[in-house]
Scaffold this motif. Sequence first.
Motif, PDB file in Angstrom:
ATOM      1  N   ARG A  11      -7.615   3.703  57.608  1.00  0.00           N
ATOM      2  CA  ARG A  11      -7.098   5.035  57.910  1.00  0.00           C
ATOM      3  C   ARG A  11      -6.177   5.548  56.802  1.00  0.00           C
ATOM      4  O   ARG A  11      -6.170   6.740  56.519  1.00  0.00           O
ATOM      5  N   ILE A  12      -5.406   4.677  56.185  1.00  0.00           N
ATOM      6  CA  ILE A  12      -4.553   5.123  55.072  1.00  0.00           C
ATOM      7  C   ILE A  12      -5.425   5.610  53.923  1.00  0.00           C
ATOM      8  O   ILE A  12      -5.154   6.654  53.321  1.00  0.00           O
ATOM      9  N   LEU A  13      -6.474   4.882  53.622  1.00  0.00           N
ATOM     10  CA  LEU A  13      -7.395   5.318  52.561  1.00  0.00           C
ATOM     11  C   LEU A  13      -8.089   6.624  52.955  1.00  0.00           C
ATOM     12  O   LEU A  13      -8.256   7.524  52.123  1.00  0.00           O
ATOM     13  N   GLN A  14      -8.464   6.735  54.219  1.00  0.00           N
ATOM     14  CA  GLN A  14      -9.087   7.965  54.720  1.00  0.00           C
ATOM     15  C   GLN A  14      -8.112   9.138  54.566  1.00  0.00           C
ATOM     16  O   GLN A  14      -8.506  10.225  54.131  1.00  0.00           O
ATOM     17  N   LEU A  15      -6.855   8.924  54.920  1.00  0.00           N
ATOM     18  CA  LEU A  15      -5.841   9.959  54.774  1.00  0.00           C
ATOM     19  C   LEU A  15      -5.691  10.367  53.310  1.00  0.00           C
ATOM     20  O   LEU A  15      -5.652  11.556  52.990  1.00  0.00           O
ATOM     21  N   GLY A  16      -5.624   9.371  52.420  1.00  0.00           N
ATOM     22  CA  GLY A  16      -5.501   9.683  50.995  1.00  0.00           C
ATOM     23  C   GLY A  16      -6.661  10.518  50.495  1.00  0.00           C
ATOM     24  O   GLY A  16      -6.461  11.515  49.779  1.00  0.00           O
ATOM     25  N   TYR A  64       3.837  12.360  55.641  1.00  0.00           N
ATOM     26  CA  TYR A  64       2.707  13.217  55.988  1.00  0.00           C
ATOM     27  C   TYR A  64       2.628  13.570  57.462  1.00  0.00           C
ATOM     28  O   TYR A  64       1.695  14.255  57.886  1.00  0.00           O
ATOM     29  N   GLY A  65       3.588  13.090  58.263  1.00  0.00           N
ATOM     30  CA  GLY A  65       3.585  13.413  59.683  1.00  0.00           C
ATOM     31  C   GLY A  65       2.435  12.779  60.438  1.00  0.00           C
ATOM     32  O   GLY A  65       1.977  13.317  61.442  1.00  0.00           O
ATOM     33  N   VAL A  66       1.976  11.638  59.958  1.00  0.00           N
ATOM     34  CA  VAL A  66       0.839  10.964  60.580  1.00  0.00           C
ATOM     35  C   VAL A  66       1.298  10.217  61.837  1.00  0.00           C
ATOM     36  O   VAL A  66       2.324   9.546  61.837  1.00  0.00           O
ATOM     37  N   ASP A  67       0.536  10.372  62.883  1.00  0.00           N
ATOM     38  CA  ASP A  67       0.786   9.688  64.147  1.00  0.00           C
ATOM     39  C   ASP A  67       0.447   8.203  63.952  1.00  0.00           C
ATOM     40  O   ASP A  67      -0.686   7.851  63.590  1.00  0.00           O
ATOM     41  N   LEU A  68       1.429   7.328  64.195  1.00  0.00           N
ATOM     42  CA  LEU A  68       1.182   5.892  64.034  1.00  0.00           C
ATOM     43  C   LEU A  68       0.119   5.380  65.007  1.00  0.00           C
ATOM     44  O   LEU A  68      -0.578   4.415  64.701  1.00  0.00           O
ATOM     45  N   ASN A  69      -0.017   6.020  66.158  1.00  0.00           N
ATOM     46  CA  ASN A  69      -1.093   5.636  67.076  1.00  0.00           C
ATOM     47  C   ASN A  69      -2.456   5.855  66.411  1.00  0.00           C
ATOM     48  O   ASN A  69      -3.366   5.046  66.567  1.00  0.00           O
ATOM     49  N   TRP A  70      -2.598   6.958  65.674  1.00  0.00           N
ATOM     50  CA  TRP A  70      -3.847   7.209  64.948  1.00  0.00           C
ATOM     51  C   TRP A  70      -4.038   6.142  63.878  1.00  0.00           C
ATOM     52  O   TRP A  70      -5.131   5.595  63.714  1.00  0.00           O
ATOM     53  N   LEU A  71      -2.968   5.830  63.176  1.00  0.00           N
ATOM     54  CA  LEU A  71      -3.045   4.863  62.084  1.00  0.00           C
ATOM     55  C   LEU A  71      -3.564   3.510  62.573  1.00  0.00           C
ATOM     56  O   LEU A  71      -4.318   2.841  61.880  1.00  0.00           O
ATOM     57  N   PHE A  72      -3.198   3.139  63.801  1.00  0.00           N
ATOM     58  CA  PHE A  72      -3.615   1.853  64.343  1.00  0.00           C
ATOM     59  C   PHE A  72      -4.833   1.947  65.261  1.00  0.00           C
ATOM     60  O   PHE A  72      -5.179   1.005  65.959  1.00  0.00           O
ATOM     61  N   GLY A  73      -5.493   3.109  65.241  1.00  0.00           N
ATOM     62  CA  GLY A  73      -6.742   3.260  65.986  1.00  0.00           C
ATOM     63  C   GLY A  73      -6.572   3.545  67.459  1.00  0.00           C
ATOM     64  O   GLY A  73      -7.525   3.408  68.224  1.00  0.00           O
ATOM     65  N   SER A  75      -5.437   6.525  68.697  1.00  0.00           N
ATOM     66  CA  SER A  75      -5.513   7.957  68.943  1.00  0.00           C
ATOM     67  C   SER A  75      -6.508   8.573  67.969  1.00  0.00           C
ATOM     68  O   SER A  75      -6.761   8.030  66.891  1.00  0.00           O
ATOM     69  N   THR A  76      -7.047   9.712  68.352  1.00  0.00           N
ATOM     70  CA  THR A  76      -7.956  10.419  67.445  1.00  0.00           C
ATOM     71  C   THR A  76      -7.251  11.554  66.704  1.00  0.00           C
ATOM     72  O   THR A  76      -7.839  12.171  65.834  1.00  0.00           O
ATOM     73  N   GLN A  77      -5.993  11.816  67.057  1.00  0.00           N
ATOM     74  CA  GLN A  77      -5.235  12.883  66.400  1.00  0.00           C
ATOM     75  C   GLN A  77      -4.444  12.302  65.227  1.00  0.00           C
ATOM     76  O   GLN A  77      -3.528  11.517  65.416  1.00  0.00           O
ATOM     77  N   MET A  78      -4.810  12.736  64.015  1.00  0.00           N
ATOM     78  CA  MET A  78      -4.185  12.178  62.816  1.00  0.00           C
ATOM     79  C   MET A  78      -2.781  12.706  62.587  1.00  0.00           C
ATOM     80  O   MET A  78      -1.848  11.940  62.390  1.00  0.00           O
ATOM     81  N   ILE A  79      -2.636  14.008  62.558  1.00  0.00           N
ATOM     82  CA  ILE A  79      -1.366  14.613  62.172  1.00  0.00           C
ATOM     83  C   ILE A  79      -0.510  14.872  63.406  1.00  0.00           C
ATOM     84  O   ILE A  79      -0.934  15.527  64.355  1.00  0.00           O
ATOM     85  N   LEU A  80       0.685  14.346  63.370  1.00  0.00           N
ATOM     86  CA  LEU A  80       1.623  14.504  64.467  1.00  0.00           C
ATOM     87  C   LEU A  80       2.340  15.840  64.374  1.00  0.00           C
ATOM     88  O   LEU A  80       2.496  16.543  65.342  1.00  0.00           O
ATOM     89  N   LYS A  81       2.781  16.178  63.167  1.00  0.00           N
ATOM     90  CA  LYS A  81       3.515  17.418  62.966  1.00  0.00           C
ATOM     91  C   LYS A  81       3.413  17.820  61.498  1.00  0.00           C
ATOM     92  O   LYS A  81       3.038  17.012  60.651  1.00  0.00           O
ATOM     93  N   GLN A  82       3.760  19.051  61.214  1.00  0.00           N
ATOM     94  CA  GLN A  82       3.782  19.498  59.825  1.00  0.00           C
ATOM     95  C   GLN A  82       5.029  18.927  59.163  1.00  0.00           C
ATOM     96  O   GLN A  82       6.115  18.960  59.731  1.00  0.00           O
ATOM     97  N   VAL A  83       4.875  18.415  57.974  1.00  0.00           N
ATOM     98  CA  VAL A  83       5.987  17.841  57.229  1.00  0.00           C
ATOM     99  C   VAL A  83       6.101  18.585  55.919  1.00  0.00           C
ATOM    100  O   VAL A  83       5.108  18.794  55.221  1.00  0.00           O
ATOM    101  N   GLU A  84       7.322  18.977  55.581  1.00  0.00           N
ATOM    102  CA  GLU A  84       7.499  19.676  54.313  1.00  0.00           C
ATOM    103  C   GLU A  84       7.554  18.678  53.169  1.00  0.00           C
ATOM    104  O   GLU A  84       7.776  17.483  53.378  1.00  0.00           O
ATOM    105  N   GLN A  85       7.329  19.171  51.985  1.00  0.00           N
ATOM    106  CA  GLN A  85       7.336  18.324  50.800  1.00  0.00           C
ATOM    107  C   GLN A  85       8.722  17.708  50.617  1.00  0.00           C
ATOM    108  O   GLN A  85       9.733  18.330  50.941  1.00  0.00           O
ATOM    109  N   PRO A  86       8.796  16.475  50.086  1.00  0.00           N
ATOM    110  CA  PRO A  86      10.100  15.840  49.894  1.00  0.00           C
ATOM    111  C   PRO A  86      10.935  16.597  48.856  1.00  0.00           C
ATOM    112  O   PRO A  86      10.394  17.211  47.935  1.00  0.00           O
TER     113      PRO A  86
END
Length: 111
Positions: A11-16, A64-73, A75-86
């Motif tokens: 999932r991290i590679l998919q996100l990238g 990136y506001g990624v939902d950790l539940n998605w990261l570990f399989g 959840s099907t929702q990847m993005i938890l919230k909008q995150v501004e640039q650092p």
Amino acid sequence: MSKKMFISDQRILQLGDWLVSTGKEKNIRDFLTRIGAGRNNLTRYRDGSQGFTKEMMLRVAELYGVDLNWLFGLSTQMILKQVEQPSVIDTLKMAVMLVEQELQQKKKVDI
């Protein structure tokens, strides 16, 4: 022979790849650098011979506001919230952290 990858690594590679395809990151190596992964280890991440650390996973969630539940399989929702640039300060902190990690690795090799 490649190893079976953990879902979190996939999932991290998919996100990238998604971040690059949407123009949110310039390339996959820049993405790896931002999360604290070695940009020269892309092949090892892709073939499963090296995995992402828990610190890198948390960095992905923070940046990136990624939902950790998605990261570990879980959840099907990847993005938890909008995150501004650092901020510039956060970018400098990350650079310092990466340099410290590299120095620690060099110390281990020298021992």
